[in-house]
Every structure is written in structure tokens, then in C-alpha cells.
Enzyme design. Structure first.
Site, PDB file in Angstrom:
ATOM      1  N   ASP A   1       0.870  -1.169   0.000  1.00  0.00           N
ATOM      2  CA  ASP A   1       0.000   0.000   0.000  1.00  0.00           C
ATOM      3  C   ASP A   1       0.909   1.221   0.000  1.00  0.00           C
ATOM      4  O   ASP A   1       2.092   1.150   0.353  1.00  0.00           O
ATOM      5  CB  ASP A   1      -0.923  -0.010   1.221  1.00  0.00           C
TER       6      ASP A   1
ATOM      7  N   GLU B   1     -17.291  10.053   4.810  1.00  0.00           N
ATOM      8  CA  GLU B   1     -16.679   8.753   5.085  1.00  0.00           C
ATOM      9  C   GLU B   1     -15.786   8.364   3.921  1.00  0.00           C
ATOM     10  O   GLU B   1     -16.128   8.567   2.764  1.00  0.00           O
ATOM     11  CB  GLU B   1     -17.745   7.683   5.333  1.00  0.00           C
TER      12      GLU B   1
END
Length: 872
Positions: A270, A618
Site C-alpha cells: 500500500d 466517510e
């Protein structure tokens, strides 16, 4: 300037590559096997060249004719972040609500075609080395949505390992294609393997779970994609597992992924995860040690930074063998070979896909169909829905009624046209119908910033209405800008989106200038919001300074005005990556009077409240701090209280109120579920969300979506967010009452289940055939999702209370019946023991089939039939 030099470098590389005699380099010979070619290629590289290829922005190797390549690309629900317009399908959690593997397969295949078209165009334009223009997509996100507070749960396929695995497998197969030699595009399963928030601590969080939970919940989807779907890539997660960062975790990366599952593809970190070994996890003394450990454990690409450049010295000093570097580089070039990047375009079936496939009619049609399929009818009392198209007056209220941003979700592209709920509803009604629209509230408060008078003509630059906008290809407002006139600054760009000519939404800055002519003596407020940083000047005086990464916090400045005075305004902005937004709003804050609003809509034939939440609140590691939200996650699953209070006022009119909820996660709506007659969950439905919503509301489409997550009653139902144990989580282990269970979804028609057929008993490890007859007993044609669950009874070992093991979405005309068949194989019925080893319990196995779970409240209109068989 840096970008100009970079592009010039690409053309220079192309010129040099044109001089390479490829006939003398075996790796360019397409008659040889990929393995032979990769071995030859890597053997010709210097150590420095090999290490450089292990960064996501791999440079060109001109002497061999190898072009530069950037591995970083996204296709979560359509090709994302490119400078081109692309088809935007519903968000991943919405696609999961379709419970339709064929639909996901089609969507992924269409997205791969659009990605190929973009890549082919980029090659023609000399831009193929730029980020977001490659063919290696870091999707799908198959993490388990174990806790509804996780902001990135919207990117997943829900809380169930089986549903996630089946949908993820369909996506990978659609994206990678069926050609025996070439990949259409390369998928990547992320984030391996135990990763689901909290976002604010994701870089340092260490998680430990039991072997049971590891193999029962967190690994099955990854195993399915690696061993059954042949996914090309895997992304290792930021967090640590059992004290070791995932990207350097020998248990996850070597023992399980490479040895047990036989994964031969590539692994990427990542972005920024290798730095985290040192900076956050504190498990490694320096970057070199982090890089060595990551590569030794099979992380082939470092995304985001350049820690891997320390590997050159590490090899020279004997800290890591060069063979480890060779192994990773061979994996990377194997993927590029399989994508056809070293073969003549005439031999690669996807290399001629034209730009015309972008937003093609079939793609847009499927985006609309998936949006329809995803909508879940949670509640519908007294025939409130569908609505009549002959309505003469309707009220459309709420923060998502006309919100272009909400429907697109995150990790998204930008389509040419977006249909909001308001637009879709208007299109269903007669031209003379009255549609009352008011936003009324923000997501979390009742005070809107309203423009004061007609301000558009009060802002001018050198006699022209509006603002002079200057855009710079850097963060420093330097160089020659691209200039144009604009209205009031109000922008929300995606990373990679084209801002203006030669400037994309990544590492740029802007300046907006205008003169304001005051029309009265008094006050005028300016509300400002921007990410990453901005400064606001009035008469060359700095009045708001948020240049140091303001991170979404809105600022308010009050200007004392004198009638007919002119005020010189200047707004400066910079953006450093990811999404970009800058907004300047002049006016005044006004609190909405709910009683007055109710009075204005009391004679409407229906009131539609379009609320919920938004990807503005979100998402991934977001700088958001509103009530109920923090850092991209939610601190409460309750619907923001201001929306409930407004619906109470609307409900007091006595008119039918319909709640259309947009969300990427489960929302607790106890008052609404008790008092509002019809509730529709529309998720973030993509470019055609509004059309799909209107189709359902007015009966042009019979809803059949099913919840891929549990909708709990309150925050009190949730264990601590940081606790990764599956006890009391998801439908498989939560024992309390819920608002709407996993698998729930209603229809405008009814279905009956009968003739559930299974063997009476079977031997251990034997497959179990199951069939059930489904009949449409209502008056409307409709689709039904047939859900198959199993549960073991009276076991001494740990087992879920029930588990989904099969599903099919079917269409039935009124009165029509179909027999649906399933095969439950031995592997599907196995459960992990305390040591993680899979076993198949013996004894009584209950098999249930229906339109929802057995034995739970708020079931769908479908009944559930079940049988108990004996496993010997």
C-alpha cells in the site's frame, strides 16, 4: 515546469527506444515463452536498473527499449482518476447489494475495455508512463466490512466472506478477461489481509486475531481470488499482524500466500507502507532494514515513496542477495509481458480498442442497470410505494437530493453526465407538476450558508462578470498559468481529473481574483473550504490563512461593508494529491425553520427526504471532524440527529414521507424505521443513481437489492472498533435484534419457496446437491435473490450461527416458478479449528433457502424453507 520536463523525457525516451535493434534482444521475440523472455530481460539489467523497476513509477531503460511504466491505477467501480471521462458504476458496496456475479463480471469487463482504450490513447499521445494510465489496477478491495464505522467499507463487498469471495472472483475474471495468453487488465486483491480500520491509526495499528477468525473471516476471499480466480496482484496492508507489518510478514506473505496458496503473481505495498515500518510501527531501525524485510517477504513493488532505492547498497554490502531482487523484478516483468506490453499491437487482442468505448451506450446502460439492481427496499407499509406519476405536487428535501458528489462514491472516475435524485424524480413527472426542492439541512446541522442577494453580478474582474482564475502546474503558484474567467470558485475535483489544459488534479495551485462591489452598508460573510491549503486576501490583506494543510475545515470571515465601496478579493489554493476542493461562498448563515418548511410542503401529495451520509464524510484517511465522523470513519452509526428531527417535522404534516437513504455503510434509523412508512437504501449509485432511484420510486423497476451488511439498531450493539475479534459481529456471530438483517430486501411483488430437496444424509467430504422451487405469487414481474444458508447444530467446536453458502438472482413473471439448484461442496462446509486447520463437522446440518435469513426479524416478503440433514 517539472511536469513539462517529465513529458519531454518521455518523448526523448521514445526517440532513444526507436534506435534499439530489438531483433537482437530475445525478450522482444514474441515467439519465445514469457518465462524465457523475462529471464533474458532481467539478466541484461544492472543492479540499479533492477531496483528502480521496483518502484511504482518504474523508469524507462532506454538502452534496451524498455518504456517507463507506473503501476498505480484504480478501477473500483469504473476507471478512476484519469484525465478522460469514463463510465461510473455504483460504488462497490452498492454492487455487492445486487448479489449478482454476472452483473459484476460484465461491469469489470466493460471497465477493462475503457482502461485499455485509455492506455492505448496514452501510448499514442506519448503519455503511457503517467500515473492512472496503465493497466495494473489496484482493485478489488476484498477486506471484510466487519464494523460499520469503517469509512472505507464502502469500497468492499460487505461483511460476509462467501459473498465477498464470489463477487470478487467475478470481478477479477471480468477485468482480466478470458484470453489464454494475454491479460485484458491486471486485477489486485487488497488489502492483504486483516485490514478494516480505524483509519486514523491504520499506519501503526497492530492486529491479532485467533486462528479461527483468521481462516474463517479474514482469509477466505483472498484464498478464493488467488487459487480460483488467478488474480494477478495482491496489495499488502498498512497495519501489522502479530507485531509484524503486513508487507514484511512471513506468515502472511511467505507461508500462506506463496507456499500454501502457490501465488506466483506480484505484490505491491500500500502506498507509503514501507516507510511505516520505521516511522509508525517502529519495528525496523532504518529504511534499508525495512526495504530488505519487505523484499525478503515478497513485496515486489513499493508504492508511494523510494525506500527501495536503499536496496542497491544493501546488495553490495551483502545484506540481501541479488537473487531476491531478481525474483521480484521477474514477477513484475511477467505481468507486463502478460499485458502485451512487449509484443506487437497486432498480436495483442486488446491493443486496438478505440477511445469510442469510453462511456459507450452499453456501458452507460449497464451502469444504470446496476444502480437499479443495487437499490434495497428496506420498508414499505400500506402500499406507500410505488408512487403515481400523475402526482401534481411533490416535495424533494434533503442534503443528498441534488448532490453530485454523493452519488459518485470514492475512488471514482468522472462521467460526462450525472443524474441526481432530484433530476431523476423531475423526469418522471408531467411538465406542469410542481416540484418543491429544498436542501434544508447539511448532513449534521440545520444551518445553511445562503447567498445574500444576487451576488453573481457583484463580482467582476476588469469589467467582466466573475473571477479571473489562474491555474499553475505546481503547488507554488509559479510559472505561467492557464487563465480563464469563472463564476464563484466552487470546485470538487478527483485526483487525475483534468482541471484545465495541461493541468490535472494532482499537485497544482490556483489563484482566483475579483472585485466585489458592495450593494449595502453592513456585513457580508465569506465561507471558505479547501483541501489541501488556501489563503484569502481582501484589499491585499491576508484575512484567512489555511495554507498549511487546512484539511477540509471550513472557515468563516465577516467583512464590514460600505455601500458602493469596492473590495479587492484574492483566493489562493494549492493541492498536493488525491481529491481537490476549493470553495468560496459569500452570504450569511441561516438556520432552517423546520416548522415553516413543513408548512410550505404540507399540501404536497408526497414528501421525499433524500438524506443519509456522503463520501464527503466517510472514506480513506479523511481530514473530517464533524459530529459522528472522524478521520474518514464514523464515531456513531446513528443517522445524524438533525435529519431525524427534520423528518419528524415533515411527518407531522400527515403527508406520506419516503426516506431515500444514500450511504456507503450501515446506518441506524430506529425512529425512521418505526415511523416512516417507506425507506429505500440507494447507496452511492454512480452516474445514473437519480434515474435508478426514480425508477424504483415510481414503479418502473421492481427493487430486488439485498443488504450485504447488517443494519444494527444502535452504537450499543457494536464491540470496540479496534477489536478485530468476530465475536458479536456480523450476522454470523451477532445474537441481538437488528433493524435490517444481512440479506434483507423487499419487493413490490411476493415470492413463495417450496420443494426444498436435499439428501437425507451424506458422508464426510461429499458434495450436497440442493434445489428449491421459487414462485412469484404477486401481480408484478420481479427479481428475487435466492439465499442459501447452512448452520451446524450441537457442535462442541466454534461455528457461526449461520453462514451464507449460495445465492442466485433470478427473474420471474407473475405466477411463474423456477427451480434453483446449488451444490454444497465439502470445502464450502468446512470450518477452521482452533489451530486454523479446516475440518468438516459431523452431525446435523440445517440447510435453509429463501429471500433472506432464517429465523430473524424483518425478513423479506419471501418465506424461508429449511431441512436438516445428517453428515456422517
Amino acid at each position: 515546469m517539472k511536469k513539462i520536463l517529465f513529458i519531454a523525457g518521455i518523448f526523448l525516451s521514445a526517440t532513444v527506444m526507436g534506435q534499439v535493434d530489438k531483433t537482437k534482444l530475445p525478450f522482444w521475440n514474441d515467439r519465445l515463452s514469457f518465462e524465457e523472455r523475462v529471464n533474458d530481460l532481467v539478466s541484461r539489467l544492472t543492479l540499479d536498473e533492477k531496483v528502480a523497476q521496483m518502484l511504482n513509477h518504474a523508469p524507462a531503460i532506454d538502452r534496451l527499449g524498455i518504456p517507463a511504466y507506473d503501476w498505480w491505477n484504480e478501477v473500483l467501480h469504473g476507471v478512476a482518476r484519469t484525465p478522460y471521462k469514463t463510465t461510473v458504476y455504483p460504488q462497490a458496496i452498492a454492487m455487492a447489494a445486487t448479489w449478482d456475479t454476472a452483473s459484476l463480471y460484465t461491469m469489470a469487463g466493460q471497465s477493462a475495455l475503457e482502461g485499455r482504450a485509455i492506455h492505448n490513447k496514452a501510448i499514442a499521445e506519448g503519455k503511457s508512463a503517467e500515473r492512472y494510465l496503465g493497466l495494473t489496477y489496484w482493485t478489488p478491495n476484498i477486506n471484510i466490512f466487519r464494523d460499520p464505522r469503517w469509512g472505507r467499507g464502502q469500497e468492499t463487498y460487505g461483511e460476509d466472506p462467501f459473498l465477498t469471495a464470489m463477487l470478487g472472483k467475478a470481478f477479477v475474471r471480468g477485468l482480466q478477461g478470458e484470453d489464454p495468453r494475454y491479460l485484458k487488465a491486471a486485477a489486485c486483491a487488497k488489502h492483504y489481509a486483516i485490514h478494516s480500520g480505524p483509519e486514523p491509526v491504520r499506519h501503526s495499528f497492530d492486529v491479532d486475531v485467533s486462528n479461527y477468525d483468521l481462516w474463517d473471516t479474514y482469509l477466505p476471499a483472498f484464498k478464493e481470488l488467488v487459487t480460483k480466480a488467478n488474480v494477478a496482484g495482491v496489495m499488502c496492508a498498512y497495519n501489522a499482524f502479530r507485531k509484524k507489518p503486513c508487507c514484511g510478514n512471513d506468515q502472511l506473505m511467505i507461508d500462506i500466500l506463496r507456499k500454501q496458496w502457490g501465488f506466483s503473481g506480484y505484490v505491491t505495498s500500500d502506498c507509503g507502507a514501507i516507510d511505516d515500518f520505521v516511522n509508525y510501527h517502529k519495528t525496523h531501525p532504518n529504511n534499508e532494514a525495512a526495504a530488505i524485510d519487505a523484499v525478503a517477504n515478497g513485496t515486489d513493488v513499493e508504492c508511494g515513496n523510494s525506500v527501495y532505492l536503499t536496496l542497491t547498497d544493501a546488495v553490495k554490502t551483502g545484506k540481501i542477495p541479488e537473487s531476491d531482487i531478481d525474483r521480484s523484478v521477474k514477477r513484475l516483468f511477467m505481468i507486463r509481458m502478460r499485458l502485451g506490453m512487449f509484443d506487437p499491437p497486432s498480436k495483442v487482442p486488446y491493443a486496438q480498442i478505440p477511445e469510442s468505448v469510453l462511456e459507450s451506450p452499453s456501458h452507460k446502460a449497464h451502469a444504470l442497470e446496476m444502480a437499479r439492481q443495487s437499490i434495497v427496499l428496506l420498508k414499505n407499509e400500506q402500499g406507500t410505494l410505488p408512487l403515481s406519476k400523475s402526482i401534481k405536487k411533490i416535495a424533494v428535501i434533503g442534503p443528498n437530493a441534488d448532490n453530485n458528489i454523493a452519488v459518485l462514491g470514492n475512488y471514482n472516475g468522472i462521467p460526462s453526465k450525472i443524474v441526481t435524485a432530484l433530476g431523476g424524480i423531475k423526469s418522471k413527472l408531467a411538465p406542469d407538476a410542481e416540484v418543491i426542492y429544498e436542501q434544508a439541512v447539511n448532513f449534521t446541522n440545520d444551518t445553511l450558508f445562503r447567498a445574500a442577494g444576487n451576488l453573481n453580478t457583484s463580482f467582476t474582474y476588469e469589467g467582466k462578470n466573475g473571477f479571473k482564475a489562474e491555474y499553475f502546474p505546481n503547488r507554488e503558484l509559479k510559472g505561467t498559468p492557464v487563465t480563464r474567467m469563472e463564476g464563484m470558485p466552487d470546485h470538487y475535483w478527483q485526483e487525475g481529473e483534468t482541471i484545465v489544459d495541461r493541468i490535472n488534479g494532482n499537485n497544482f495551485s490556483a489563484r482566483y481574483s475579483a472585485d466585489y462591489l458592495a450593494d449595502k452598508t453592513g456585513e457580508l460573510q465569506f465561507e471558505l473550504e479547501g483541501d489541501d491549503g488556501y489563503r484569502f486576501y481582501i484589499n491585499d490583506q491576508l484575512v484567512v490563512d489555511a495554507w498549511e494543510r487546512n484539511r477540509w475545515g471550513a472557515r468563516l470571515y465577516t467583512l464590514k461593508t460600505r455601500k458602493d465601496s469596492v473590495y479587492k478579493l484574492r483566493l489562493e489554493y494549492w493541492q498536493g494529491g488525491y481529491k481537490a476542493n476549493i470553495r468560496l461562498t459569500p452570504g450569511n448563515k441561516v438556520k432552517t425553520d423546520f416548522a415553516a418548511l413543513a408548512g410550505r410542503v404540507k399540501d404536497a401529495e408526497a414528501i421525499l427526504f433524500i438524506g443519509g451520509i456522503s463520501p464527503q464524510l466517510e472514506g480513506e484517511e479523511m481530514p473530517v471532524s464533524y459530529p459522528g465522523f472522524n478521520g474518514g470513519d464514523r464515531t456513531s452509526i446513528m443517522l445524524p440527529a438533525v435529519q431525524t428531527e427534520l423528518m419528524k417535522a415533515l411527518e407531522s404534516t400527515g403527508r406520506p414521507v419516503i426516506f431515500v437513504m444514500m450511504t456507503g455503510s450501515a446506518i441506524a434509523t430506529p425512529w425512521e424505521s418505526e415511523n416512516i412508512p417507506a425507506i429505500v437504501n440507494a447507496w452511492y449509485g454512480g452516474q445514473s443513481a437519480g434515474t435508478a432511484i426514480a425508477d424504483v420510486l415510481f414503479g418502473d423497476y421492481n427493487p430486488a437489492g439485498r443488504l450485504p451488511v447488517t443494519f444494527y439498531r444502535s452504537d450499543a450493539d457494536l464491540p470496540p472498533f479496534e477489536d478485530y475479534s468476530m465475536e458479536h459481529r456480523t450476522y454470523r456471530y451477532f445474537k441481538g435484534a437488528v433493524l435490517y438483517p444481512f440479506g434483507h430486501g423487499m419487493s413490490y411483488t411476493t415470492f413463495k419457496y417450496s420443494h426444498l430437496t436435499t439428501p437425507v444424509s451424506v458422508k464426510d467430504n461429499t458434495g450436497i446437491p440442493v434445489s428449491v422451487l421459487v414462485t412469484n405469487t404477486g401481480a408484478r414481474e420481479g427479481e428475487e435473490v435466492v439465499e442459501l444458508y447452512v448452520s451446524y447444530k450441537n457442535q462442541s467446536i466454534h461455528v457461526p450461527q449461520r453462514a451464507l453458502k449460495g445465492f442466485q438472482r433470478i427473474a420471474l413473471k407473475p405466477g411463474e416458478s423456477k427451480t434453483v439448484h446449488f451444490i454444497l461442496d465439502g470445502a464450502a462446509l468446512a470450518v477452521p479449528g482452533a489451530d486454523g486447520q479446516m475440518i468438516r463437522p459431523k452431525g446435523n446440518l440445517v440447510i435453509s433457502a429463501g429471500g433472506g435469513q432464517p429465523g430473524v426479524p424483518n425478513k423479506t416478503t419471501s418465506n424461508v424453507v429449511q431441512k436438516t440433514i445428517v453428515i456422517n
